[in-house]
Motif scaffolding. Structure first.
Motif, PDB file in Angstrom:
ATOM      1  N   PHE A   1       7.241  11.608   9.950  1.00  0.00           N
ATOM      2  CA  PHE A   1       7.028  11.546   8.682  1.00  0.00           C
ATOM      3  C   PHE A   1       6.692  10.224   8.541  1.00  0.00           C
ATOM      4  CE2 PHE A   1      11.665  11.569   9.945  1.00  0.00           C
ATOM      5  CZ  PHE A   1      11.925  10.121   9.682  1.00  0.00           C
ATOM      6  N   LEU A   2       6.232   9.952   6.928  1.00  0.00           N
ATOM      7  CA  LEU A   2       6.035   8.649   6.521  1.00  0.00           C
ATOM      8  C   LEU A   2       6.955   8.240   5.782  1.00  0.00           C
ATOM      9  CD1 LEU A   2       3.751   6.618   6.867  1.00  0.00           C
ATOM     10  CD2 LEU A   2       2.742   7.378   4.747  1.00  0.00           C
ATOM     11  N   VAL A   3       7.582   7.167   5.619  1.00  0.00           N
ATOM     12  CA  VAL A   3       8.777   6.639   4.718  1.00  0.00           C
ATOM     13  C   VAL A   3       7.892   5.484   3.683  1.00  0.00           C
ATOM     14  CG1 VAL A   3      10.652   5.406   4.490  1.00  0.00           C
ATOM     15  CG2 VAL A   3      10.392   6.871   6.546  1.00  0.00           C
ATOM     16  N   SER A   4       8.237   5.615   2.604  1.00  0.00           N
ATOM     17  CA  SER A   4       8.146   4.596   1.579  1.00  0.00           C
ATOM     18  C   SER A   4       9.198   4.347   0.762  1.00  0.00           C
ATOM     19  CB  SER A   4       6.958   5.477   0.724  1.00  0.00           C
ATOM     20  OG  SER A   4       5.745   5.782   1.287  1.00  0.00           O
ATOM     21  N   ALA A   5       8.734   3.141   0.033  1.00  0.00           N
ATOM     22  CA  ALA A   5       9.851   2.810  -1.065  1.00  0.00           C
ATOM     23  C   ALA A   5       9.608   3.682  -2.257  1.00  0.00           C
ATOM     24  CB  ALA A   5       9.645   1.291  -1.226  1.00  0.00           C
ATOM     25  N   TYR A   6      10.533   4.084  -2.949  1.00  0.00           N
ATOM     26  CA  TYR A   6      10.263   4.944  -3.964  1.00  0.00           C
ATOM     27  C   TYR A   6       9.654   4.156  -5.369  1.00  0.00           C
ATOM     28  CZ  TYR A   6      11.392   8.473  -7.827  1.00  0.00           C
ATOM     29  OH  TYR A   6      11.464   8.992  -8.875  1.00  0.00           O
ATOM     30  N   LYS A   7       8.595   4.920  -5.629  1.00  0.00           N
ATOM     31  CA  LYS A   7       8.079   3.973  -6.827  1.00  0.00           C
ATOM     32  C   LYS A   7       7.902   2.549  -6.731  1.00  0.00           C
ATOM     33  CE  LYS A   7       8.862   7.907 -10.213  1.00  0.00           C
ATOM     34  NZ  LYS A   7       9.241   8.295 -11.466  1.00  0.00           N
ATOM     35  N   LYS A   8       7.518   2.122  -5.624  1.00  0.00           N
ATOM     36  CA  LYS A   8       7.375   0.603  -5.399  1.00  0.00           C
ATOM     37  C   LYS A   8       6.333   0.267  -4.733  1.00  0.00           C
ATOM     38  CE  LYS A   8      10.349  -3.145  -3.815  1.00  0.00           C
ATOM     39  NZ  LYS A   8      11.608  -3.462  -3.243  1.00  0.00           N
ATOM     40  N   THR A   9       5.473  -0.542  -5.111  1.00  0.00           N
ATOM     41  CA  THR A   9       4.252  -1.207  -4.429  1.00  0.00           C
ATOM     42  C   THR A   9       4.905  -2.489  -3.650  1.00  0.00           C
ATOM     43  OG1 THR A   9       2.674  -0.216  -6.147  1.00  0.00           O
ATOM     44  CG2 THR A   9       1.992  -2.044  -4.749  1.00  0.00           C
ATOM     45  N   ILE A  10       4.530  -2.504  -2.450  1.00  0.00           N
ATOM     46  CA  ILE A  10       4.848  -3.725  -1.767  1.00  0.00           C
ATOM     47  C   ILE A  10       3.771  -4.346  -1.294  1.00  0.00           C
ATOM     48  CG2 ILE A  10       6.380  -4.321   0.172  1.00  0.00           C
ATOM     49  CD1 ILE A  10       8.286  -1.929  -0.046  1.00  0.00           C
ATOM     50  N   SER A  11       3.475  -5.384  -1.321  1.00  0.00           N
ATOM     51  CA  SER A  11       2.378  -6.252  -1.023  1.00  0.00           C
ATOM     52  C   SER A  11       2.249  -6.497   0.489  1.00  0.00           C
ATOM     53  CB  SER A  11       1.967  -7.305  -2.045  1.00  0.00           C
ATOM     54  OG  SER A  11       2.941  -8.102  -1.689  1.00  0.00           O
ATOM     55  N   ASN A  12       3.398  -7.066   0.765  1.00  0.00           N
ATOM     56  CA  ASN A  12       3.565  -7.312   2.434  1.00  0.00           C
ATOM     57  C   ASN A  12       4.521  -6.588   3.023  1.00  0.00           C
ATOM     58  OD1 ASN A  12       1.710  -9.690   2.336  1.00  0.00           O
ATOM     59  ND2 ASN A  12       3.025 -10.538   0.785  1.00  0.00           N
ATOM     60  N   PRO A  13       4.194  -5.375   3.342  1.00  0.00           N
ATOM     61  CA  PRO A  13       5.514  -4.361   3.845  1.00  0.00           C
ATOM     62  C   PRO A  13       6.338  -4.890   4.904  1.00  0.00           C
ATOM     63  CG  PRO A  13       3.091  -3.299   3.554  1.00  0.00           C
ATOM     64  CD  PRO A  13       2.946  -4.696   3.348  1.00  0.00           C
ATOM     65  N   GLU A  14       5.809  -5.707   5.933  1.00  0.00           N
ATOM     66  CA  GLU A  14       6.546  -6.160   7.133  1.00  0.00           C
ATOM     67  C   GLU A  14       7.297  -7.337   6.852  1.00  0.00           C
ATOM     68  OE1 GLU A  14       4.032  -6.676  10.688  1.00  0.00           O
ATOM     69  OE2 GLU A  14       3.089  -4.759  10.433  1.00  0.00           O
ATOM     70  N   GLU A  15       7.225  -7.802   5.523  1.00  0.00           N
ATOM     71  CA  GLU A  15       8.111  -8.779   5.009  1.00  0.00           C
ATOM     72  C   GLU A  15       9.281  -8.237   4.048  1.00  0.00           C
ATOM     73  OE1 GLU A  15       6.012 -12.032   3.674  1.00  0.00           O
ATOM     74  OE2 GLU A  15       4.712 -12.358   5.365  1.00  0.00           O
ATOM     75  N   SER A  16       9.151  -6.866   3.837  1.00  0.00           N
ATOM     76  CA  SER A  16       9.992  -6.363   2.877  1.00  0.00           C
ATOM     77  C   SER A  16      11.283  -6.025   3.219  1.00  0.00           C
ATOM     78  CB  SER A  16       9.515  -4.990   2.304  1.00  0.00           C
ATOM     79  OG  SER A  16       9.382  -4.086   3.181  1.00  0.00           O
ATOM     80  N   GLY A  17      12.291  -6.004   2.350  1.00  0.00           N
ATOM     81  CA  GLY A  17      13.757  -5.756   2.818  1.00  0.00           C
ATOM     82  C   GLY A  17      13.906  -4.246   3.256  1.00  0.00           C
ATOM     83  N   GLU A  18      12.929  -3.443   2.836  1.00  0.00           N
ATOM     84  CA  GLU A  18      13.039  -1.970   3.418  1.00  0.00           C
ATOM     85  C   GLU A  18      12.639  -1.936   4.801  1.00  0.00           C
ATOM     86  OE1 GLU A  18      12.546  -1.608  -1.142  1.00  0.00           O
ATOM     87  OE2 GLU A  18      11.857  -2.843   0.450  1.00  0.00           O
TER      88      GLU A  18
END
Length: 209
Positions: free
Chosen positions: A185-202
């Motif tokens: 499955f693919l995991v996303s942050a709910y209703k949130k656009t993340i410009s630099n995913p690999e640096e995100s807290g999630e």
């Protein structure tokens, strides 16, 4: 040290075969790898000679899974009896009629609408998302189970836009997607656009947990 390592790792018959071979600097290290298979030795050494920058563990895994061949050139049938350990990739495929028996709809609390996964992983999935929530991260399933037909449409759409070569890099042909197992499955942050995913807290939380 190399000789001692080789002698301690192989039986008498295997040592006889080794003695008839040319010296190879990677031999003793390859033999010591956890999933080493003696019958694959010549393939390991040949692959090593072309990819000396690779870790020995990667050389072993590539050869053992047949991943040294061109994609989709020598397709084997995935062993569905392996259940959660089933291998599906560009070398192992599922049939058009394969559909998991335990596909369930993911709770709307943990996904966007209309996403499905295998029931066998829902409990652990919800547990993970609940733990993330306690740290301030709201995660959801944004892609789940896809049928053979759905994957064929996804692949063909990509191929029509970018061509077969690029489609094979970034998409899976029908029957060769983990999504068809219901275990991916693919995991996303709910209703949130993340410009630099690999640096995100999630992302960092998921890597750690």
């Amino acid at each position: 040290k190399e000789i001692e390592s080789i002698i301690s790792s192989l039986d008498e018959e295997e040592l006889e075969k080794i003695l008839k071979m040319e010296y190879n600097s990677g031999l003793s290290s390859i033999i010591k790898e956890k999933y080493f298979i003696f019958d694959n030795l010549s393939k390991y050494l040949n692959y090593y000679s072309k990819n000396k920058s690779y870790p020995y563990s990667k050389i072993i895994s590539v050869i053992n899974t047949g991943a040294d061949k061109d994609w989709y050139s020598d397709i084997k049938e995935s062993n569905i009896k392996d259940k959660e350990l089933i291998l599906v990739n560009k070398y192992y495929g599922l049939g058009e009629d394969f559909e998991p028996e335990d596909i369930v709809k993911v709770s709307s609390k943990y996904s966007y609408e209309g996403k499905y996964i295998s029931e066998s992983i829902t409990e652990k999935l919800y547990e993970m998302f609940n733990s993330a929530k306690l740290q301030g991260y709201t995660l959801v399933v944004s892609q789940g189970y896809r049928s053979y037909e759905d994957q064929a449409k996804a692949y063909n759409n990509y191929k029509d836009l970018h061509g077969t070569k690029e489609a094979d890099i970034y998409a899976a042909r029908a029957g060769h997607s983990d999504y068809q197992t219901g275990l991916s499955f693919l995991v996303s942050a709910y209703k949130k656009t993340i410009s630099n995913p690999e640096e995100s807290g999630e992302y960092l939380w998921l890597i750690e947990n």
